[in-house]
Design a protein around this motif. Structure first.
Motif, PDB file in Angstrom:
ATOM      1  N   MET A 222      60.400 -40.964  53.612  1.00  0.00           N
ATOM      2  CA  MET A 222      59.157 -40.703  52.850  1.00  0.00           C
ATOM      3  C   MET A 222      59.248 -39.057  52.308  1.00  0.00           C
ATOM      4  O   MET A 222      59.004 -38.780  51.325  1.00  0.00           O
ATOM      5  CB  MET A 222      58.106 -40.529  53.878  1.00  0.00           C
ATOM      6  CG  MET A 222      56.736 -40.085  52.986  1.00  0.00           C
ATOM      7  SD  MET A 222      55.428 -40.351  54.400  1.00  0.00           S
ATOM      8  CE  MET A 222      54.042 -39.580  53.111  1.00  0.00           C
ATOM      9  N   TYR A 226      59.705 -37.681  48.464  1.00  0.00           N
ATOM     10  CA  TYR A 226      59.003 -36.528  47.982  1.00  0.00           C
ATOM     11  C   TYR A 226      59.927 -35.317  47.563  1.00  0.00           C
ATOM     12  O   TYR A 226      59.684 -34.835  46.553  1.00  0.00           O
ATOM     13  CB  TYR A 226      58.186 -36.225  49.265  1.00  0.00           C
ATOM     14  CG  TYR A 226      57.130 -34.907  48.696  1.00  0.00           C
ATOM     15  CD1 TYR A 226      56.138 -35.228  48.112  1.00  0.00           C
ATOM     16  CD2 TYR A 226      57.351 -33.627  48.977  1.00  0.00           C
ATOM     17  CE1 TYR A 226      55.076 -34.135  47.848  1.00  0.00           C
ATOM     18  CE2 TYR A 226      56.563 -32.608  48.613  1.00  0.00           C
ATOM     19  CZ  TYR A 226      55.361 -33.023  48.073  1.00  0.00           C
ATOM     20  OH  TYR A 226      54.717 -31.953  47.553  1.00  0.00           O
ATOM     21  N   ARG A 230      59.204 -34.080  43.736  1.00  0.00           N
ATOM     22  CA  ARG A 230      58.216 -32.728  43.704  1.00  0.00           C
ATOM     23  C   ARG A 230      59.278 -31.752  43.019  1.00  0.00           C
ATOM     24  O   ARG A 230      60.279 -31.615  43.530  1.00  0.00           O
ATOM     25  CB  ARG A 230      57.891 -32.242  44.994  1.00  0.00           C
ATOM     26  CG  ARG A 230      57.258 -31.009  44.987  1.00  0.00           C
ATOM     27  CD  ARG A 230      55.710 -31.234  44.983  1.00  0.00           C
ATOM     28  NE  ARG A 230      54.950 -29.932  45.072  1.00  0.00           N
ATOM     29  CZ  ARG A 230      54.741 -29.096  44.217  1.00  0.00           C
ATOM     30  NH1 ARG A 230      55.427 -29.021  43.115  1.00  0.00           N
ATOM     31  NH2 ARG A 230      54.000 -27.979  44.345  1.00  0.00           N
ATOM     32  N   HIS A 301      56.794 -31.819  53.003  1.00  0.00           N
ATOM     33  CA  HIS A 301      55.704 -32.111  52.279  1.00  0.00           C
ATOM     34  C   HIS A 301      54.825 -30.656  51.939  1.00  0.00           C
ATOM     35  O   HIS A 301      53.973 -30.711  51.473  1.00  0.00           O
ATOM     36  CB  HIS A 301      55.011 -33.112  52.966  1.00  0.00           C
ATOM     37  CG  HIS A 301      55.438 -34.490  52.600  1.00  0.00           C
ATOM     38  ND1 HIS A 301      56.494 -34.999  53.470  1.00  0.00           N
ATOM     39  CD2 HIS A 301      54.978 -35.371  51.783  1.00  0.00           C
ATOM     40  CE1 HIS A 301      56.766 -36.075  52.872  1.00  0.00           C
ATOM     41  NE2 HIS A 301      56.002 -36.614  51.843  1.00  0.00           N
ATOM     42  N   CYS A 310      48.167 -37.580  54.037  1.00  0.00           N
ATOM     43  CA  CYS A 310      49.630 -37.832  53.908  1.00  0.00           C
ATOM     44  C   CYS A 310      49.893 -38.657  55.314  1.00  0.00           C
ATOM     45  O   CYS A 310      49.817 -38.230  56.548  1.00  0.00           O
ATOM     46  CB  CYS A 310      50.167 -36.572  54.153  1.00  0.00           C
ATOM     47  SG  CYS A 310      52.144 -36.635  53.980  1.00  0.00           S
TER      48      CYS A 310
END
Length: 350
Positions: A222, A226, A230, A301, A310
């Protein structure tokens, strides 16, 4: 010794991943505490149809008679998908006792569990007589197993909780409870080979480590996704060395722990002389690498990582709960001491 899965094990891994992705996605894990018992029993019946609870049970008890390598694959998938049922305990306790020759009520309970009629919560007894129950639910009985001495075990069946006695605890995807005075419905004393207790504890430790690695690997995946998506200053944040090197280190740590697990399960299945020592490395590497990977996933994150929306925090909490469970058996310092003592014994024998 090979650390790669064979064709049948890869098929099992893929089937487990597909089943859990369909029947137990993160949205189901989030709502675990609010799901009715009937929904959990339905899911358990479907899991039993997959044959997972019977993996380690001998064929003479209508089990599949497979090994720890196959059980490891399923336990890791359960961790990756945050399964809210105590699968590992049900895979290990009764099947191992049946393998050791236990009959009567033990075999009957194992049959009911493997056929999907019921499952058992896992009760860990405390020195003060209380019980900490994983998978606690109203209407779900719990099993507690204690070692009374060399070759002597006591198996207790505790009455189901009444009402809403279970709480979410640290890990909101797994209901737990602490019962001050468990209601023991039935107690059975078993005379078994002195090695059975150690074999059972080793299996539980290895499969809890596999579950922890599954959750940590999902958190790492995950975080990597991201980091690729991002963007800051017109480039993916994963292009920054501070992030990509940390993610690479986490991948290496989890892979090291997984390889140690593969080696330990192979030694265990082969009943090799080094089996006990090989199993000592696994929880040590899994806890250290898994906890770091899950914590770093939150950091990647940023502020989003600490929000309820999340899923990264769900993986972190699963990892921390399993790490606490493993540390209840032995701390990292104790694992290292046992490894050192084992190496010293090997040198003395040589």
């Amino acid at each position: 010794m090979t650390f790669s899965l064979n064709e049948d094990q890869r098929m099992l891994q893929e089937a487990a991943g597909r089943f859990l992705a369909d029947r137990h996605p993160p949205s189901v894990a989030r709502a675990a505490a609010a799901r009715p018992v009937d929904a959990r029993l339905t899911l358990w019946r479907e899991i039993a149809e997959q044959g997972w609870p019977a993996l380690l049970a001998p064929t003479g008890n209508d089990g599949l008679g497979l090994g720890m390598r196959e059980a490891w694959v399923v336990a890791e998938a359960a961790g990756r998908h945050l399964l809210s049922l105590p699968l590992v305990a049900n895979m290990v306790v009764l099947p191992t006792l049946c393998e050791a020759g236990a009959a009567g009520p033990v075999a009957q309970w194992a049959q009911a569990m493997m056929q999907g009629e019921m499952y058992f919560a896992d009760a860990a007894m405390r020195p003060d007589g209380s019980a900490f129950i994983e998978g606690a639910e109203a209407g779900v009985p719990a099993l507690a197993l204690r070692c009374l001495g060399p070759g002597s075990l006591r198996l207790e069946r505790h009455a189901p909780l009444s009402g809403m006695s279970a709480t979410t605890g640290l890990d909101p995807t797994m209901p737990v409870a602490r019962v001050a005075r468990p209601d023991v419905q039935e107690a059975i004393e078993l005379q078994v080979d002195a090695r059975v207790w150690r074999r059972l504890k080793t299996r539980m430790t290895l499969l809890r480590s596999a579950e922890l690695l599954g959750a940590a690997s999902a958190a790492l995946d995950m975080a990597a996704a991201y980091a690729r998506a991002r963007r800051q200053f017109d480039r993916a944040i994963g292009a920054n060395q501070a992030i990509k090197h940390r993610l690479a280190d986490d991948w290496m740590a989890l892979d090291d722990a997984r390889l140690a697990g593969m080696a330990a399960t192979a030694s265990h299945d082969a009943d090799a002389p080094s089996a006990d020592r090989d199993s000592l490395y696994v929880p040590l590497l899994a806890v250290e690498g898994g906890r770091r990977a899950a914590q770093n996933a939150i950091q990647v994150h940023g502020a989003l990582g600490i929000t309820w929306e999340c899923d990264a925090h769900l993986y972190l909490k699963r990892v921390l709960r399993l790490a606490a469970s493993l540390h209840a058996e032995a701390s990292c310092t104790e694992w290292l001491e046992r490894i050192w003592e084992g190496a010293g014994a090997d040198r003395a024998a040589a």
